[in-house]
Each structure stands twice: as C-alpha cells, then as structure tokens.
Enzyme design. Structure first.
Site, PDB file in Angstrom:
ATOM      1  N   GLY A  90       0.829  -1.204   0.000  1.00 42.65           N
ATOM      2  CA  GLY A  90       0.000   0.000   0.000  1.00 42.65           C
ATOM      3  C   GLY A  90       0.861   1.249   0.000  1.00 42.65           C
ATOM      4  O   GLY A  90       2.076   1.187  -0.205  1.00 42.65           O
ATOM      5  N   GLU A 111      10.241  -2.142   3.482  1.00 42.14           N
ATOM      6  CA  GLU A 111       9.409  -1.990   2.281  1.00 42.14           C
ATOM      7  C   GLU A 111      10.251  -1.521   1.100  1.00 42.14           C
ATOM      8  O   GLU A 111      10.116  -2.024  -0.021  1.00 42.14           O
ATOM      9  CB  GLU A 111       8.278  -0.987   2.550  1.00 42.14           C
ATOM     10  N   LYS A 129      -5.755   8.296  -1.468  1.00 45.56           N
ATOM     11  CA  LYS A 129      -4.288   8.377  -1.441  1.00 45.56           C
ATOM     12  C   LYS A 129      -3.700   9.093  -2.653  1.00 45.56           C
ATOM     13  O   LYS A 129      -2.504   9.357  -2.692  1.00 45.56           O
ATOM     14  CB  LYS A 129      -3.689   6.959  -1.359  1.00 45.56           C
TER      15      LYS A 129
HETATM   16  C1  5RP Z   1       3.422   1.020   6.076  1.00 43.85           C
HETATM   17  C2  5RP Z   1       3.002   1.669   4.811  1.00 43.85           C
HETATM   18  C3  5RP Z   1       1.599   1.420   4.355  1.00 43.85           C
HETATM   19  O1  5RP Z   1       1.646   0.894   3.070  1.00 43.85           O
HETATM   20  C4  5RP Z   1       0.843   2.718   4.345  1.00 43.85           C
HETATM   21  O2  5RP Z   1       0.921   3.303   5.638  1.00 43.85           O
HETATM   22  C5  5RP Z   1      -0.622   2.515   3.942  1.00 43.85           C
HETATM   23  O3  5RP Z   1      -1.314   1.840   4.940  1.00 43.85           O
HETATM   24  P1  5RP Z   1      -2.854   1.468   4.821  1.00 43.85           P
HETATM   25  O4  5RP Z   1      -2.957   0.412   3.763  1.00 43.85           O
HETATM   26  O5  5RP Z   1      -3.189   0.963   6.196  1.00 43.85           O
HETATM   27  O6  5RP Z   1      -3.620   2.710   4.469  1.00 43.85           O
HETATM   28  O7  5RP Z   1       3.734   2.346   4.150  1.00 43.85           O
HETATM   29  O8  5RP Z   1       4.717   1.421   6.466  1.00 43.85           O
END
Ligand code: 5RP
Length: 230
Positions: A90, A111, A129
């Site tokens: 994500g 990541e 997003k």
């Molecule tokens: C974790 C991340 C996640 O991908 C990002 O925070 C998005 O999170 P969510 O899918 O809960 O909205 O970078 O470090």
C-alpha cells in the site's frame, strides 16, 4: 468471486476493491513480496481465501510475517530468494508518476528494500491516497536513535517540521520522525538529500523506485489501474 466478507467490504470498500484486484496479478508457485498495512492485510486474507498457491512470501514487517504465517503461508528470507517477481504494498500518498510516500506503519525501510529487490511493484490504494503533489501526509523518516536530535535539526534546515513519533520503534529498533510541511516538487532530489543526512536509515519517499502499477479502489467498488509513465 472471492469469499471476502460483506461487512469488511462495507468498512473500506476502496481498499477492498484494490486488494482484490491485485490477486489477479499473483502467479501460482512464485515467491511474493508482501508489504504492510490495512490494505495489505485485506490482500493477505483474500489471497488465503482464494487458495492461490504461492511458494512463499517475503514480509516487510513482523506484523505481516505473523499474518502470513497465520494463513499457513511460508515466510522466506530475502537473502535466500534472489530477485522477486512481484511486490505488493500500500501507500500513504501517490502522485501521477506513481512516486509514493510510505511509512505510515513504520515499515518503510524493509518496504523499500523489497520494492527495490522486486521486478514489479504493484501498489494498492483507495482513492484518498491520490494527490497531485506529495507532502500533505507527513513524510516518515527512520532514524538511528542517537541521531534523533541531529537529524531533526537538519530537517528543519530543509524547511520542514519534524515530529518524533512517540512510543514507535521500528522492527529494526529505530525511531521515526514524521516531517510536516515539505513541499515535494522534486521527489527524487528530496529523497536523495534526506538519505544523505548521517543517522537517517531511510525516508518514506519512494521516488527513485516508484511503483510500476497503481491499483486505485473507489468507494463504489470499481477500480482504476494506472501504469507508471514511461
Ligand atoms: C506502512 C506503509 C503502508 O503501506 C501505508 O501506511 C498505507 O497503509 P494502509 O494500507 O493501512 O492505508 O507504508 O509502512
């Protein structure tokens, strides 16, 4: 098509739509890179529910590793797998070039390693997003604990406002500074500038290695697939 509960779908329809669409890109008997966060958690549940057979997965966090294992998916060491065909994760923000801000869940370093070690990076997000200019979401930076104040002063010199994420420790034992107010008109340049500060482990800009494909899920359940501009 897949057995995902209607209750969950109603709670986060955009995240569910994007996560389910990502399943179509998983090839059986491959090793998958798996990110961290609520959207990825939906993806992992859906992967298990769909019965898609994978050889195993490389996890970007201890939380993701635990969830994969709960579903009986073997968690593998990136040192043993070589390059991965596909990484799914994500993001907190994406611009039109599929450059991202990540790290809301404090897993940014692992990541970024897995994204870089993968041939293809598919990012799954809900419609909230997508932005024109990155930076409304505070940019997370993972920092060696002893360098916290020094790095914070250097960030102020770059015209942003760092905030120590209290009580957060990364899986690598480091701290997070969330940086407000960056005007990110050149994400590649800013990513490099922050990385050059001694004590910074990683910053949450994924600009040098953006996503290759963005799957955006909408509240009404439809999705849009956007490829990285060539
Ligand atoms: C974790 C991340 C996640 O991908 C990002 O925070 C998005 O999170 P969510 O899918 O809960 O909205 O970078 O470090």
């Amino acid at each position: 098509m897949y057995s995902v509960s209607i209750r969950k779908t109603r709670m986060h329809p955009g995240k569910h739509a994007a996560a389910l669409a990502a399943l179509e890109h998983v090839k059986i008997d491959t090793i998958l890179g798996v990110g961290t966060g609520s959207t990825v958690n939906i993806f992992i549940d859906a992967l298990a529910a769909a019965g898609t057979r994978v050889k195993g997965a490389v996890a970007s966090s201890e939380a993701t590793a635990a969830k994969l294992q709960e579903h009986g998916i073997e968690v593998l060491d990136l040192n043993m797998t070589g390059q991965l065909e596909l990484y799914i994760d994500g993001a907190d923000e994406s611009n039109n070039n599929l450059q991202l801000i990540k790290g809301g869940g404090a897993a940014l370093t692992r990541e970024k390693i897995i994204a870089s070690a993968s041939r293809e990076f598919i990012c799954i997000v809900d419609q909230s997003k997508q932005v024109d200019v990155l930076g409304e979401f505070p940019l997370p930076i993972e920092v060696i604990p002893m360098a916290r104040s020094y790095v914070a002063r250097e960030i102020v010199k770059l015209n942003a406002d760092p905030e120590f994420r209290e009580a957060a420790r990364t899986d690598n034992g480091n701290i997070i500074l969330d940086c407000y107010g960056f005007s990110i008109t050149d994400p590649v340049e800013l990513e490099a500038a922050i990385n050059a500060i001694p004590g910074v482990v990683t910053n949450g800009l994924f600009a040098m290695r953006p996503a290759d494909k963005l799957i955006v899920g909408y509240d009404d359940g439809h999705i849009e697939i956007i490829d990285k501009p060539s």
